[in-house]
Design a protein around this motif. Structure first.
Motif, mmCIF file in Angstrom:
data_model
loop_
_atom_site.group_PDB
_atom_site.id
_atom_site.type_symbol
_atom_site.label_atom_id
_atom_site.label_comp_id
_atom_site.label_asym_id
_atom_site.label_seq_id
_atom_site.Cartn_x
_atom_site.Cartn_y
_atom_site.Cartn_z
ATOM 1 N N GLU A 33 0.830 -1.196 0.000
ATOM 2 C CA GLU A 33 0.000 0.000 0.000
ATOM 3 C C GLU A 33 0.870 1.253 0.000
ATOM 4 O O GLU A 33 1.929 1.281 0.640
ATOM 5 N N ILE A 34 0.423 2.270 -0.699
ATOM 6 C CA ILE A 34 1.093 3.560 -0.690
ATOM 7 C C ILE A 34 0.376 4.435 0.332
ATOM 8 O O ILE A 34 -0.769 4.840 0.143
ATOM 9 N N GLU A 35 1.052 4.670 1.436
ATOM 10 C CA GLU A 35 0.441 5.459 2.502
ATOM 11 C C GLU A 35 0.464 6.951 2.137
ATOM 12 O O GLU A 35 1.381 7.413 1.453
ATOM 13 N N PRO A 36 -0.525 7.717 2.601
ATOM 14 C CA PRO A 36 -0.536 9.166 2.345
ATOM 15 C C PRO A 36 0.712 9.836 2.908
ATOM 16 O O PRO A 36 1.172 9.491 4.010
ATOM 17 N N VAL A 37 1.267 10.766 2.158
ATOM 18 C CA VAL A 37 2.447 11.525 2.576
ATOM 19 C C VAL A 37 1.995 12.931 2.947
ATOM 20 O O VAL A 37 1.463 13.663 2.099
ATOM 21 N N VAL A 38 2.201 13.300 4.189
ATOM 22 C CA VAL A 38 1.826 14.639 4.646
ATOM 23 C C VAL A 38 2.993 15.590 4.388
ATOM 24 O O VAL A 38 4.110 15.358 4.864
ATOM 25 N N ILE A 39 2.745 16.639 3.623
ATOM 26 C CA ILE A 39 3.810 17.588 3.305
ATOM 27 C C ILE A 39 3.757 18.779 4.258
ATOM 28 O O ILE A 39 2.693 19.165 4.739
ATOM 29 N N THR A 40 4.918 19.342 4.543
ATOM 30 C CA THR A 40 5.004 20.517 5.411
ATOM 31 C C THR A 40 5.426 21.753 4.627
ATOM 32 O O THR A 40 5.511 22.847 5.188
#
Length: 351
Positions: A33-40
């Motif tokens: 699975e490709i987990e969501p990437v939270v960007i800053t």
């Protein structure tokens, strides 16, 4: 009875040991699975822009543009495109420049512009007519350098042109030369000569080399890629079943290979994504698998891109408006504004 039990236990031990020995050579899980990437911080996003004429529309297309069969040279159409691009928080459109034939599209973008979206020129070497027997040296290289100087005088220093830390971003295509023209361009010589000539006139280029196909190994193009500031592989459509079924994870593994290799070469890898792919209307005999445009797919693909960003944090979208391949994020009658909204949400912090 005890003897049978002992034999049974021994058989289990041998079988378990045998399986363990075999499994230790299996590759890691490739369907993950490709987990969501939270960007800053915001990711720089650009989209490839296609010019459409009557002959282009005659090729048929997969999804119907909300604006109908338009001309990209129409001022009202370009104004709407710039507005939509701002809604998606796109940083720039990528316009192909292949000799003076590319000027009309650039002028259409510039005229009447009061938007935030900017432009990047993707310089095609096709018009230079290089070959193995007539390579990009001497007079042809001089022509290329003079064309870049002309583009610099006209566009690079303008506020509508996209720059990174003051460096105008330009593309050069293709790096993957055909076998019949494999020796027509020595990028290891051409790019340093071009950069040096441009620095003499006060222009420090940031060059993204374009490979027109995806799923290719970085080592094959190492000499050309090493001469660039960044590299992008433009087209990730596929006719391979496993890549189609496990598309996000297969893309992720491929891009990690590219990021690992290019980082060693001090070159940025630029992921290139699409919301879907379907070219069967234009080319019924196409062997490419259909990845019909879908918000869930596009979001997952965007996260694959965020997992594999280069140092400059650039992602390209192929495309803004290639309706023949069904890759457009420009609003269509079928999909509306959803891909503009998804682009903004995935790549901008305050969306």
């Amino acid at each position: 009875m005890k003897i049978r039990q002992i034999i049974y236990v021994l058989m289990l031990v041998v079988l378990t040991a045998s399986c363990k020995k075999e499994n230790q050579y299996l590759p890691p899980d490739f369907n993950y699975e490709i987990e969501p990437v939270v960007i800053t911080e915001d990711v720089i996003t650009g989209a490839y822009y296609s010019n459409y004429t009557a002959s282009d529309w005659a090729k048929k297309y997969t999804y119907a543009p909300a604006l109908g069969e338009y001309s990209a040279l129409d001022a009202s159409i370009m104004e709407q495109h710039r507005k939509w691009a701002d809604d998606a928080r796109l940083d720039f459109f990528v316009f192909t420049w292949n000799g003076t034939s590319g000027n009309a599209q650039l002028n259409s973008f510039i005229n009447g512009r009061n938007s935030k979206v900017k432009m990047v020129i993707n310089y095609s070497t096709a018009h230079l007519s290089v070959s193995n027997t007539s390579p990009l040296t001497g007079a042809k290289l001089t022509t290329m350098i003079n064309e870049f100087k002309s583009l610099a005088n006209t566009h690079f220093n303008q506020d509508y042109y996209y720059k990174i830390n003051g460096q105008p971003v330009v593309g050069i295509s293709p790096l993957n030369l055909s076998s019949s023209a494999a020796n027509s361009i020595d990028y290891g010589t051409v790019i340093p000569a071009l950069k040096a000539a441009m620095k003499e006139v006060g222009v420090d280029l940031y060059i993204i080399g374009e490979i027109t196909s995806g799923w290719l190994p970085p080592q094959r193009y190492k000499p050309a890629v090493k001469s660039m500031d960044a590299v992008v592989l433009k087209d990730w459509s596929t006719d391979v079943y496993d890549r189609f079924v496990f598309f996000p994870s297969f893309s992720d593994m491929n891009w990690k290979n590219w990021t690992d290799s290019t980082k060693v070469w001090n070159v940025d890898f630029v992921p290139c994504i699409f919301p879907g792919y379907n070219d069967k209307v234009m080319t019924p005999t196409s062997k490419k698998y259909d990845l019909n445009p879908d918000v869930a797919f596009y979001s997952k693909y965007s996260n694959v891109a965020k997992r594999n960003l280069g140092a400059k944090r650039i992602v390209l979208i192929n495309s803004w408006n290639n309706f023949q391949t069904g890759t457009a994020i420009e609003p269509t009658k079928e999909n509306g504004l959803v891909f503009l909204e998804t682009t903004r949400k995935e790549f901008k912090v305050n969306h």
